[in-house]
Scaffold this motif. Structure first.
Motif, PDB file in Angstrom:
ATOM      1  N   ILE A  87       0.833  -1.209   0.000  1.00  0.00           N
ATOM      2  CA  ILE A  87       0.000   0.000   0.000  1.00  0.00           C
ATOM      3  C   ILE A  87       0.863   1.254   0.000  1.00  0.00           C
ATOM      4  CG2 ILE A  87      -1.750   1.319   1.206  1.00  0.00           C
ATOM      5  CD1 ILE A  87      -2.887  -1.136   2.305  1.00  0.00           C
ATOM      6  N   PRO A  88       0.921   1.969  -1.124  1.00  0.00           N
ATOM      7  CA  PRO A  88       1.593   3.271  -1.142  1.00  0.00           C
ATOM      8  C   PRO A  88       0.733   4.293  -0.395  1.00  0.00           C
ATOM      9  CG  PRO A  88       1.247   2.367  -3.362  1.00  0.00           C
ATOM     10  CD  PRO A  88       0.402   1.594  -2.425  1.00  0.00           C
ATOM     11  N   PRO A  89       1.221   5.517  -0.210  1.00  0.00           N
ATOM     12  CA  PRO A  89       0.407   6.543   0.450  1.00  0.00           C
ATOM     13  C   PRO A  89      -0.946   6.689  -0.242  1.00  0.00           C
ATOM     14  CG  PRO A  89       2.649   7.302   0.153  1.00  0.00           C
ATOM     15  CD  PRO A  89       2.536   6.009  -0.594  1.00  0.00           C
ATOM     16  N   GLN A  90      -2.003   6.729   0.557  1.00  0.00           N
ATOM     17  CA  GLN A  90      -3.348   6.786   0.003  1.00  0.00           C
ATOM     18  C   GLN A  90      -3.834   8.230  -0.101  1.00  0.00           C
ATOM     19  OE1 GLN A  90      -5.748   4.462   2.615  1.00  0.00           O
ATOM     20  NE2 GLN A  90      -4.535   2.622   2.367  1.00  0.00           N
ATOM     21  N   PRO A  91      -4.578   8.569  -1.153  1.00  0.00           N
ATOM     22  CA  PRO A  91      -5.200   9.883  -1.220  1.00  0.00           C
ATOM     23  C   PRO A  91      -6.271  10.008  -0.151  1.00  0.00           C
ATOM     24  CG  PRO A  91      -5.990   8.472  -2.999  1.00  0.00           C
ATOM     25  CD  PRO A  91      -4.873   7.736  -2.329  1.00  0.00           C
ATOM     26  N   THR A  92      -6.471  11.215   0.335  1.00  0.00           N
ATOM     27  CA  THR A  92      -7.461  11.433   1.380  1.00  0.00           C
ATOM     28  C   THR A  92      -8.866  11.165   0.859  1.00  0.00           C
ATOM     29  OG1 THR A  92      -6.063  13.127   2.374  1.00  0.00           O
ATOM     30  CG2 THR A  92      -8.371  13.108   3.032  1.00  0.00           C
ATOM     31  N   THR A  93      -9.648  10.433   1.652  1.00  0.00           N
ATOM     32  CA  THR A  93     -11.017  10.131   1.279  1.00  0.00           C
ATOM     33  C   THR A  93     -11.965  10.983   2.109  1.00  0.00           C
ATOM     34  OG1 THR A  93     -10.402   7.853   0.808  1.00  0.00           O
ATOM     35  CG2 THR A  93     -12.737   8.303   1.060  1.00  0.00           C
ATOM     36  N   THR A  94     -12.787  11.763   1.464  1.00  0.00           N
ATOM     37  CA  THR A  94     -13.771  12.577   2.163  1.00  0.00           C
ATOM     38  C   THR A  94     -15.144  12.311   1.578  1.00  0.00           C
ATOM     39  OG1 THR A  94     -13.395  14.433   0.646  1.00  0.00           O
ATOM     40  CG2 THR A  94     -12.118  14.410   2.688  1.00  0.00           C
ATOM     41  N   ILE A  95     -16.160  12.418   2.429  1.00  0.00           N
ATOM     42  CA  ILE A  95     -17.527  12.246   1.982  1.00  0.00           C
ATOM     43  C   ILE A  95     -18.365  13.354   2.608  1.00  0.00           C
ATOM     44  CG2 ILE A  95     -17.970  10.586   3.845  1.00  0.00           C
ATOM     45  CD1 ILE A  95     -20.006   9.232   1.960  1.00  0.00           C
ATOM     46  N   LYS A  96     -19.135  14.060   1.797  1.00  0.00           N
ATOM     47  CA  LYS A  96     -19.935  15.177   2.278  1.00  0.00           C
ATOM     48  C   LYS A  96     -20.992  14.683   3.255  1.00  0.00           C
ATOM     49  CE  LYS A  96     -19.359  17.840  -1.983  1.00  0.00           C
ATOM     50  NZ  LYS A  96     -20.061  18.474  -3.138  1.00  0.00           N
ATOM     51  N   ARG A  97     -21.403  15.581   4.171  1.00  0.00           N
ATOM     52  CA  ARG A  97     -22.371  15.180   5.198  1.00  0.00           C
ATOM     53  C   ARG A  97     -23.675  14.705   4.579  1.00  0.00           C
ATOM     54  NH1 ARG A  97     -23.587  18.501  10.639  1.00  0.00           N
ATOM     55  NH2 ARG A  97     -21.630  17.414  11.124  1.00  0.00           N
ATOM     56  N   ARG A  98     -24.162  15.399   3.556  1.00  0.00           N
ATOM     57  CA  ARG A  98     -25.426  14.986   2.943  1.00  0.00           C
ATOM     58  C   ARG A  98     -25.292  13.605   2.317  1.00  0.00           C
ATOM     59  NH1 ARG A  98     -28.688  17.764  -2.087  1.00  0.00           N
ATOM     60  NH2 ARG A  98     -26.926  16.860  -3.231  1.00  0.00           N
ATOM     61  N   ASP A  99     -24.130  13.348   1.696  1.00  0.00           N
ATOM     62  CA  ASP A  99     -23.900  12.031   1.102  1.00  0.00           C
ATOM     63  C   ASP A  99     -23.791  10.964   2.183  1.00  0.00           C
ATOM     64  OD1 ASP A  99     -23.957  13.057  -1.440  1.00  0.00           O
ATOM     65  OD2 ASP A  99     -21.780  13.198  -1.646  1.00  0.00           O
ATOM     66  N   LEU A 100     -23.113  11.289   3.295  1.00  0.00           N
ATOM     67  CA  LEU A 100     -22.997  10.338   4.392  1.00  0.00           C
ATOM     68  C   LEU A 100     -24.369  10.029   4.972  1.00  0.00           C
ATOM     69  CD1 LEU A 100     -21.390   8.666   6.450  1.00  0.00           C
ATOM     70  CD2 LEU A 100     -21.122  10.756   7.809  1.00  0.00           C
ATOM     71  N   ASP A 101     -25.175  11.072   5.219  1.00  0.00           N
ATOM     72  CA  ASP A 101     -26.517  10.862   5.749  1.00  0.00           C
ATOM     73  C   ASP A 101     -27.350   9.992   4.814  1.00  0.00           C
ATOM     74  OD1 ASP A 101     -25.841  12.412   7.885  1.00  0.00           O
ATOM     75  OD2 ASP A 101     -27.006  14.175   7.274  1.00  0.00           O
ATOM     76  N   SER A 102     -27.248  10.270   3.527  1.00  0.00           N
ATOM     77  CA  SER A 102     -28.019   9.506   2.543  1.00  0.00           C
ATOM     78  C   SER A 102     -27.560   8.055   2.501  1.00  0.00           C
ATOM     79  CB  SER A 102     -27.883  10.143   1.153  1.00  0.00           C
ATOM     80  OG  SER A 102     -28.384  11.463   1.152  1.00  0.00           O
ATOM     81  N   ALA A 103     -26.239   7.837   2.558  1.00  0.00           N
ATOM     82  CA  ALA A 103     -25.714   6.478   2.530  1.00  0.00           C
ATOM     83  C   ALA A 103     -26.128   5.695   3.769  1.00  0.00           C
ATOM     84  CB  ALA A 103     -24.185   6.512   2.415  1.00  0.00           C
ATOM     85  N   LEU A 104     -26.044   6.341   4.941  1.00  0.00           N
ATOM     86  CA  LEU A 104     -26.423   5.673   6.188  1.00  0.00           C
ATOM     87  C   LEU A 104     -27.905   5.307   6.183  1.00  0.00           C
ATOM     88  CD1 LEU A 104     -24.485   7.840   8.803  1.00  0.00           C
ATOM     89  CD2 LEU A 104     -23.898   5.555   8.001  1.00  0.00           C
ATOM     90  N   LEU A 105     -28.746   6.215   5.724  1.00  0.00           N
ATOM     91  CA  LEU A 105     -30.184   5.938   5.682  1.00  0.00           C
ATOM     92  C   LEU A 105     -30.500   4.854   4.665  1.00  0.00           C
ATOM     93  CD1 LEU A 105     -33.005   6.578   6.696  1.00  0.00           C
ATOM     94  CD2 LEU A 105     -33.163   8.396   4.969  1.00  0.00           C
ATOM     95  N   LEU A 106     -29.846   4.895   3.520  1.00  0.00           N
ATOM     96  CA  LEU A 106     -30.087   3.886   2.477  1.00  0.00           C
ATOM     97  C   LEU A 106     -29.692   2.496   2.971  1.00  0.00           C
ATOM     98  CD1 LEU A 106     -30.878   3.059  -0.353  1.00  0.00           C
ATOM     99  CD2 LEU A 106     -28.605   3.761  -1.147  1.00  0.00           C
ATOM    100  N   LEU A 107     -28.522   2.384   3.592  1.00  0.00           N
ATOM    101  CA  LEU A 107     -28.081   1.088   4.114  1.00  0.00           C
ATOM    102  C   LEU A 107     -29.010   0.590   5.213  1.00  0.00           C
ATOM    103  CD1 LEU A 107     -24.210   1.643   4.293  1.00  0.00           C
ATOM    104  CD2 LEU A 107     -25.426   0.083   2.770  1.00  0.00           C
ATOM    105  N   PHE A 108     -29.468   1.512   6.058  1.00  0.00           N
ATOM    106  CA  PHE A 108     -30.363   1.128   7.144  1.00  0.00           C
ATOM    107  C   PHE A 108     -31.712   0.653   6.603  1.00  0.00           C
ATOM    108  CE2 PHE A 108     -33.375   2.287  10.634  1.00  0.00           C
ATOM    109  CZ  PHE A 108     -32.914   1.360  11.556  1.00  0.00           C
TER     110      PHE A 108
END
Length: 292
Positions: A87-108
């Motif tokens: 594993i070389p250095p990884q690029p930073t991973t960010t996810i917007k709050r609206r996307d996170l909220d949507s993903a959490l609700l969808l998975l739930f």
């Protein structure tokens, strides 16, 4: 061989301090996600906005949403694996709050659809109360497990697997045969090394690399002319010699890269145990997490 077992086996290669740090950070992240989901379900306006946003997304965009969440989780799981050739250095991973909220609700909602589909058979206006109660019961049940490696890591791995299946089934998450460029940050971080002795050939141009000249060294150890490897990495993130993968900014390409890393490490651990003991490896035996 179950993929969950392989991932657990990969984590078993971490030191005790690394495993403790990973467990603590995952616990903190899990609590944060539970908090966000509870906030959504307790707020009629936020729930309505998040659900409306999900309804407005196409299947492709829903899949990309889960893929981003999966990528963030995989980066979290693999951040302690510092082996240069893996594993070389990884690029930073960010996810917007609206996307996170949507993903959490969808998975739930997907989980609820499998476990208690009757909750979703009511009108959308009545979903929030049923989902909120189910979420509270689930959090209370998980909190009773206790804070130990198995109680924290195993649910997180199960969540990763659910995301992987969601992305894989709905989008055919595979980049085999599809070229993705290496991440610029990973390319900039590549070291220049002096060619010693000469005689080594750059496999891209088939010309000898002169002694004393600077060459580009990939994490796998292969050397190339800078003028040859840079255009190559703009098209594909793999080494021309061994297919070693550099990080990429392509979401699905990066998911495949990190997934392959976990499978390679975990598969190697289990294969060694099979050779040593001449038998199949149990999940708990392969990782030693639950008993610690």
């Amino acid at each position: 061989m179950e993929e969950e077992t392989i991932i657990i086996a990969a984590l078993s290669t971490l030191t005790s301090s690394q495993l403790t740090d990973l467990t603590s950070s995952i616990l903190s992240l899990t609590l944060h996600h539970h908090g966000r989901l509870s906030t959504i379900l307790c707020s009629p306006s936020l729930f309505s906005l998040t659900l409306h946003h999900l309804h407005s997304l196409s299947l492709t965009h829903k899949t990309l949403l889960i893929a981003k969440h999966l990528l963030s989780s995989l980066h979290h799981l693999t951040r302690h694996f510092h082996l240069k050739t893996l594993i070389p250095p990884q690029p930073t991973t960010t996810i917007k709050r609206r996307d996170l909220d949507s993903a959490l609700l969808l998975l739930f909602v997907c989980d609820v659809h499998q476990e208690h589909p009757e909750i979703l058979k009511t009108p959308h206006s009545e979903w929030r109360e049923g989902l909120r109660k189910h979420c509270s019961d689930t959090v209370l049940m998980q909190s009773s497990i206790g804070v130990h490696y198995g109680g924290v890591l195993l649910p997180y791995i199960e969540m990763v697997m659910r995301c992987w299946r969601f992305v894989g089934v709905m989008a055919g998450c595979t980049v085999e045969g599809r070229k993705v460029a290496a991440a610029p940050a990973a390319v900039v971080a590549l070291p220049a090394v002096e060619v010693i002795g000469g005689g080594e050939e750059c496999v891209i141009c088939r010309e000898e690399m002169s002694e004393g000249r600077d060459a580009c060294e990939l994490p796998c150890g292969h050397l190339f002319h800078w003028m040859c490897i840079l255009p190559w990495l703009k098209k594909t993130n793999t080494c021309p010699c061994c297919r070693f993968q550099l990080p990429t900014e392509d979401v699905f390409g990066e998911i495949e890269r990190l997934w392959n890393v976990l499978i390679k490490i975990g598969g190697g651990v289990l294969n060694e145990k099979d050779v040593d003991h001449g038998c199949s490896v149990d999940v708990a035996e392969s990782q030693g997490l639950i008993d610690l």
